[in-house]
Design a protein around this motif. Structure first.
Motif, PDB file in Angstrom:
ATOM      1  N   LEU C  49       8.370   8.169  -6.651  1.00 35.38           N
ATOM      2  CA  LEU C  49       9.832   7.274  -6.031  1.00 35.38           C
ATOM      3  C   LEU C  49       9.563   6.091  -5.326  1.00 35.38           C
ATOM      4  O   LEU C  49      10.054   5.131  -5.607  1.00 35.38           O
ATOM      5  CB  LEU C  49      10.674   8.314  -5.322  1.00 35.38           C
ATOM      6  CG  LEU C  49      11.495   9.367  -6.145  1.00 35.38           C
ATOM      7  CD1 LEU C  49      12.339  10.337  -5.340  1.00 35.38           C
ATOM      8  CD2 LEU C  49      12.399   8.524  -6.990  1.00 35.38           C
ATOM      9  N   ALA C  50       8.604   6.209  -4.305  1.00 34.69           N
ATOM     10  CA  ALA C  50       8.328   5.397  -3.410  1.00 34.69           C
ATOM     11  C   ALA C  50       7.624   4.248  -4.180  1.00 34.69           C
ATOM     12  O   ALA C  50       7.802   2.836  -3.922  1.00 34.69           O
ATOM     13  CB  ALA C  50       7.397   5.854  -2.106  1.00 34.69           C
ATOM     14  N   ARG C  51       6.624   4.551  -5.141  1.00 35.03           N
ATOM     15  CA  ARG C  51       6.002   3.572  -5.810  1.00 35.03           C
ATOM     16  C   ARG C  51       7.127   2.774  -7.021  1.00 35.03           C
ATOM     17  O   ARG C  51       6.491   1.832  -7.317  1.00 35.03           O
ATOM     18  CB  ARG C  51       4.979   4.438  -6.793  1.00 35.03           C
ATOM     19  CG  ARG C  51       3.668   4.502  -5.763  1.00 35.03           C
ATOM     20  CD  ARG C  51       2.749   5.270  -6.461  1.00 35.03           C
ATOM     21  NE  ARG C  51       1.321   5.259  -5.817  1.00 35.03           N
ATOM     22  CZ  ARG C  51       0.490   5.954  -5.998  1.00 35.03           C
ATOM     23  NH1 ARG C  51       0.567   7.287  -6.769  1.00 35.03           N
ATOM     24  NH2 ARG C  51      -0.923   6.004  -5.266  1.00 35.03           N
ATOM     25  N   GLU C  52       7.999   3.132  -7.037  1.00 31.85           N
ATOM     26  CA  GLU C  52       8.822   2.483  -7.922  1.00 31.85           C
ATOM     27  C   GLU C  52       9.756   1.462  -6.969  1.00 31.85           C
ATOM     28  O   GLU C  52      10.676   0.897  -7.695  1.00 31.85           O
ATOM     29  CB  GLU C  52       9.890   3.462  -8.697  1.00 31.85           C
ATOM     30  CG  GLU C  52       9.202   4.069  -9.852  1.00 31.85           C
ATOM     31  CD  GLU C  52       9.992   4.983 -10.494  1.00 31.85           C
ATOM     32  OE1 GLU C  52      11.183   5.161 -10.165  1.00 31.85           O
ATOM     33  OE2 GLU C  52       9.614   6.094 -11.163  1.00 31.85           O
ATOM     34  N   ARG C  53       9.516   1.682  -5.972  1.00 31.80           N
ATOM     35  CA  ARG C  53      10.506   0.599  -5.155  1.00 31.80           C
ATOM     36  C   ARG C  53      10.096  -0.398  -3.917  1.00 31.80           C
ATOM     37  O   ARG C  53      10.664  -1.033  -3.568  1.00 31.80           O
ATOM     38  CB  ARG C  53      11.394   1.717  -4.270  1.00 31.80           C
ATOM     39  CG  ARG C  53      12.517   2.066  -5.180  1.00 31.80           C
ATOM     40  CD  ARG C  53      13.215   3.344  -4.965  1.00 31.80           C
ATOM     41  NE  ARG C  53      14.064   3.720  -5.869  1.00 31.80           N
ATOM     42  CZ  ARG C  53      13.810   4.183  -6.911  1.00 31.80           C
ATOM     43  NH1 ARG C  53      12.707   4.780  -7.271  1.00 31.80           N
ATOM     44  NH2 ARG C  53      14.767   4.726  -7.823  1.00 31.80           N
ATOM     45  N   LEU C  54       8.625  -0.218  -4.117  1.00 36.60           N
ATOM     46  CA  LEU C  54       7.636  -1.053  -2.877  1.00 36.60           C
ATOM     47  C   LEU C  54       6.427  -1.525  -3.490  1.00 36.60           C
ATOM     48  O   LEU C  54       5.874  -0.443  -4.019  1.00 36.60           O
ATOM     49  CB  LEU C  54       7.579  -0.300  -1.556  1.00 36.60           C
ATOM     50  CG  LEU C  54       8.926  -0.180  -0.445  1.00 36.60           C
ATOM     51  CD1 LEU C  54       8.128   0.645   0.809  1.00 36.60           C
ATOM     52  CD2 LEU C  54       9.227  -1.836  -0.208  1.00 36.60           C
ATOM     53  N   PRO C  55       6.228  -2.750  -3.404  1.00 42.32           N
ATOM     54  CA  PRO C  55       4.723  -3.073  -3.607  1.00 42.32           C
ATOM     55  C   PRO C  55       3.874  -2.309  -2.761  1.00 42.32           C
ATOM     56  O   PRO C  55       4.168  -2.201  -1.801  1.00 42.32           O
ATOM     57  CB  PRO C  55       4.768  -4.608  -3.559  1.00 42.32           C
ATOM     58  CG  PRO C  55       5.714  -4.932  -2.789  1.00 42.32           C
ATOM     59  CD  PRO C  55       6.843  -3.823  -2.717  1.00 42.32           C
ATOM     60  N   MET C  56       2.749  -1.758  -3.352  1.00 45.77           N
ATOM     61  CA  MET C  56       1.717  -0.958  -2.591  1.00 45.77           C
ATOM     62  C   MET C  56       0.496  -2.216  -2.101  1.00 45.77           C
ATOM     63  O   MET C  56       0.301  -3.081  -2.902  1.00 45.77           O
ATOM     64  CB  MET C  56       1.036   0.022  -3.288  1.00 45.77           C
ATOM     65  CG  MET C  56       2.094   1.193  -3.608  1.00 45.77           C
ATOM     66  SD  MET C  56       2.682   2.404  -2.530  1.00 45.77           S
ATOM     67  CE  MET C  56       4.251   2.422  -2.594  1.00 45.77           C
ATOM     68  N   VAL C  57      -0.150  -1.713  -1.009  1.00 46.99           N
ATOM     69  CA  VAL C  57      -1.251  -2.582  -0.673  1.00 46.99           C
ATOM     70  C   VAL C  57      -2.481  -1.861  -1.112  1.00 46.99           C
ATOM     71  O   VAL C  57      -2.819  -0.822  -0.715  1.00 46.99           O
ATOM     72  CB  VAL C  57      -1.125  -3.054   0.870  1.00 46.99           C
ATOM     73  CG1 VAL C  57      -2.539  -3.979   1.323  1.00 46.99           C
ATOM     74  CG2 VAL C  57       0.264  -3.499   1.454  1.00 46.99           C
ATOM     75  N   PHE C 135       0.835  -4.276 -12.335  1.00 46.48           N
ATOM     76  CA  PHE C 135       2.226  -4.019 -12.778  1.00 46.48           C
ATOM     77  C   PHE C 135       2.097  -2.864 -13.684  1.00 46.48           C
ATOM     78  O   PHE C 135       1.069  -2.753 -14.473  1.00 46.48           O
ATOM     79  CB  PHE C 135       3.144  -5.173 -13.187  1.00 46.48           C
ATOM     80  CG  PHE C 135       3.399  -6.276 -12.118  1.00 46.48           C
ATOM     81  CD1 PHE C 135       4.463  -5.951 -11.295  1.00 46.48           C
ATOM     82  CD2 PHE C 135       2.622  -7.228 -11.940  1.00 46.48           C
ATOM     83  CE1 PHE C 135       4.819  -6.897 -10.376  1.00 46.48           C
ATOM     84  CE2 PHE C 135       2.846  -8.149 -10.919  1.00 46.48           C
ATOM     85  CZ  PHE C 135       4.139  -8.015 -10.065  1.00 46.48           C
ATOM     86  N   GLN C 148       2.686   1.899 -10.470  1.00 51.83           N
ATOM     87  CA  GLN C 148       3.338   1.126  -9.500  1.00 51.83           C
ATOM     88  C   GLN C 148       3.064  -0.412  -9.687  1.00 51.83           C
ATOM     89  O   GLN C 148       2.217  -0.979 -10.367  1.00 51.83           O
ATOM     90  CB  GLN C 148       2.729   1.533  -8.241  1.00 51.83           C
ATOM     91  CG  GLN C 148       0.965   1.377  -8.305  1.00 51.83           C
ATOM     92  CD  GLN C 148       0.179   2.221  -7.488  1.00 51.83           C
ATOM     93  OE1 GLN C 148       0.945   2.720  -6.239  1.00 51.83           O
ATOM     94  NE2 GLN C 148      -1.027   2.415  -7.379  1.00 51.83           N
ATOM     95  N   HIS C 149       3.740  -1.028  -8.705  1.00 56.23           N
ATOM     96  CA  HIS C 149       3.477  -2.630  -8.294  1.00 56.23           C
ATOM     97  C   HIS C 149       2.251  -2.595  -7.277  1.00 56.23           C
ATOM     98  O   HIS C 149       2.728  -1.960  -6.343  1.00 56.23           O
ATOM     99  CB  HIS C 149       4.642  -3.257  -8.181  1.00 56.23           C
ATOM    100  CG  HIS C 149       4.592  -4.802  -7.764  1.00 56.23           C
ATOM    101  ND1 HIS C 149       5.449  -5.342  -7.033  1.00 56.23           N
ATOM    102  CD2 HIS C 149       3.608  -5.581  -7.451  1.00 56.23           C
ATOM    103  CE1 HIS C 149       4.912  -6.776  -6.662  1.00 56.23           C
ATOM    104  NE2 HIS C 149       3.872  -6.762  -6.890  1.00 56.23           N
ATOM    105  N   VAL C 151      -0.447  -4.949  -4.883  1.00 60.64           N
ATOM    106  CA  VAL C 151      -1.002  -6.170  -4.687  1.00 60.64           C
ATOM    107  C   VAL C 151      -2.439  -5.762  -3.910  1.00 60.64           C
ATOM    108  O   VAL C 151      -2.571  -5.472  -3.068  1.00 60.64           O
ATOM    109  CB  VAL C 151      -0.136  -6.979  -3.582  1.00 60.64           C
ATOM    110  CG1 VAL C 151      -0.796  -8.359  -3.172  1.00 60.64           C
ATOM    111  CG2 VAL C 151       1.260  -7.374  -4.123  1.00 60.64           C
TER     112      VAL C 151
END
Lengths: 208, 208, 208, 208
Positions: C49-57, C135, C148-149, C151
């Motif tokens: 869920l989190a990975r679908e809503r915020l870009p990860m570093v 992506f 996930q998205h 960066v």
């Protein structure tokens, strides 16, 4: 004045470092003309001799068109005769003169090759994206200059204005990054020029 | 839809990665409005919670004016309220949204802070000149964000157009590199903003 | 504690920023174990869920062997299962945790993937050689992460010690730059991993 | 052989580009000795003449000690006589010879100034962190060399071994980044050397 002094004097330029913050327009054009005139003083023999004994400082510039997002939409490739007599697609390239700042050399060579209406965006940092070491021997680095050992600081320079090939360039072609990476264009870029274009595009995230 | 999904959904954005090569104008403006609207859906509580558990991806941009040689003639410093209630001179800064490319985020935040006529020259390479790691604790890196741990990719962006401070900025001042490095301005830049400006200028060869 | 707080808490790490200058050895190993344990607390659903809503570093590291001149003599490629079920040659890669400095994340993931005797030379500057934007959709940038998205800040890291593939890696192969650029190895690197290796080598002047 | 050829010949070196991938040890040491011997052939007059007419290619190296996280723990500053007769703290610096690759020049000058047991980690990319343009006139860039116009590619080089000041250096001091940035040490670094150290540290995220 000794013979060596006279010979080497042809390399010299008036000190223009002090003018580096002056507005450009006329002044730089005049300077450029003056430098070119002085350059023509140099006999081919003496230039060859110096080139066989010292590495030369060069700047290379890959002219590009960018969109509002900074993405490269086109690359400007010159068509010019190489010193070995062949023709090759090539980037803007030229020597840094005595007393000349890198920024001045970069602007001067872009204006010399693309005209004074090219409106290049000289980068705010002079850190190059790569350093190309040119040698007469193609085996050393793959960057070849039959005349000399040159250490060239390489930049990607977006140009917003009209670019007109001038002086020794026979043509200027704007191609997409994909075309520039294609076999057809890569085959037309000899002496490491194709590799330099690929390194520049890689730096911007493009790679075939 | 679970609570966590609902909460986190406020971070989400429509997939616009596919449009990355589209011409911008109206489209990006609309997108920007839409994103801002969605952003305002997010309750302060939920945003705070997420910010306490994940590093956020940010972009920082130092707007500059450059001359024909690429030399920085002026730096644009915003005056804005910080999250701790103080006022500070600051660079353009903002979060990268889910599905958003860095280039888009950079352009969006510059347009949000400086207006749509700023005409920023987004760099052709997205390699940042530095990476600022922001933490609530000022002792960790010196880059402070009382709300969160943010990893910010930092760029120097020349702007050719009219820059108008918008939204949460109270003022936009253009100062010379020398002024920006002066004690007066450095003292007005808290939370590491002064240091970021000095790092940017150092990257371009300026240093007091 | 609310549901969202509990869910997101699994992302959190103890503040270890303050220890960043401490000698490492035992301490970092313990931290790494602790982080891994905490990571395993996180239910797959909540992570998704989190990975679908915020870009990860993220940080990516290309392990290399270098000679005394700094030239790359070999590249370490892991063989690991991808999240889509396929196998691929891949570089070291992993998430930056809340409160964690990039340097710590880089060292932690290298030690996790290559063992604690790898003796990596973490770069003195954290400016990455490139930034890979991952992506789920392969069409966006060519860097693909089905989950996930992300960066990802990408580094080339020379390792002087013994590298042993650990955890989820099935194999570690050291290949020459030429081999890494060959069709055979490029074909084994999916989801943009082959391109990342080529970008890294281009940054160091290698290009097929 | 003409006078100019004879004079310039003192700059020349045997082509050693081809050996660039050879293991080093004895070979490089011999080469270094040979080059130094050749260098001493050059009369002061002829060297001065050439230096007044062509920009020289240089490399500068800031030797550093780093910890396992890549953080700089100490900076090595040489104490040496400058060409204007003063003493100054300085970084490793030297000319790139005809036919010599940047990597070779970097290694050669580090070994010349710090001894053959310095074990420098030559960077895998030859892109410099900055380019210092040295001029006799201190007003041009702030980087001063009373003898010549030099374009110097600058690197940060971690050294793992024993560093012993040799040749023309009177002393080698290892200082912390904080000390190097202090007024005391900055005042001991003339001709732009203090600024170069600050630029290097800024590149690594340090700044007073």
């Amino acid at each position: 004045m000794s013979l060596i002094a006279a010979s080497l004097d042809a390399f010299a330029t008036p000190r223009h470092g002090h003018h580096r913050r002056a507005d450009q327009g006329l002044q730089l054009e005049l300077m450029s003309d003056m430098l070119d005139t002085r350059g023509s003083w140099l006999s081919e023999d003496d230039l060859s001799l110096a080139r066989e004994r010292l590495p030369m400082v060069y700047v290379d510039a890959l002219p590009v068109r960018v969109n509002a997002l900074g993405e490269i939409t086109a690359i400007g490739l010159l068509l010019r005769g190489r010193h070995d007599g062949s023709l090759s697609r090539a980037v803007v390239s030229g020597r840094v003169l005595y007393g000349e700042l890198l920024r001045h050399a970069l602007l001067r060579h872009i204006e010399k090759d693309l005209g004074t209406m090219a409106l290049p965006r000289i980068p705010s940092s002079i850190v190059p994206f790569t350093v190309a070491e040119y040698f007469p021997d193609p085996e050393v680095t793959g960057f070849v200059d039959s005349r000399q050992h040159a250490v060239s600081l390489c930049y990607i320079v977006a140009c917003d204005g009209d670019c007109v090939p001038s002086q020794d360039a026979l043509d200027l072609a704007w191609v997409t990054p994909q075309e520039a990476l294609s076999y057809t264009f890569q085959a037309e870029m000899t002496g490491g020029q194709g590799r330099l274009v690929r390194l520049a595009l890689a730096h911007c995230g493009y790679l075939d």
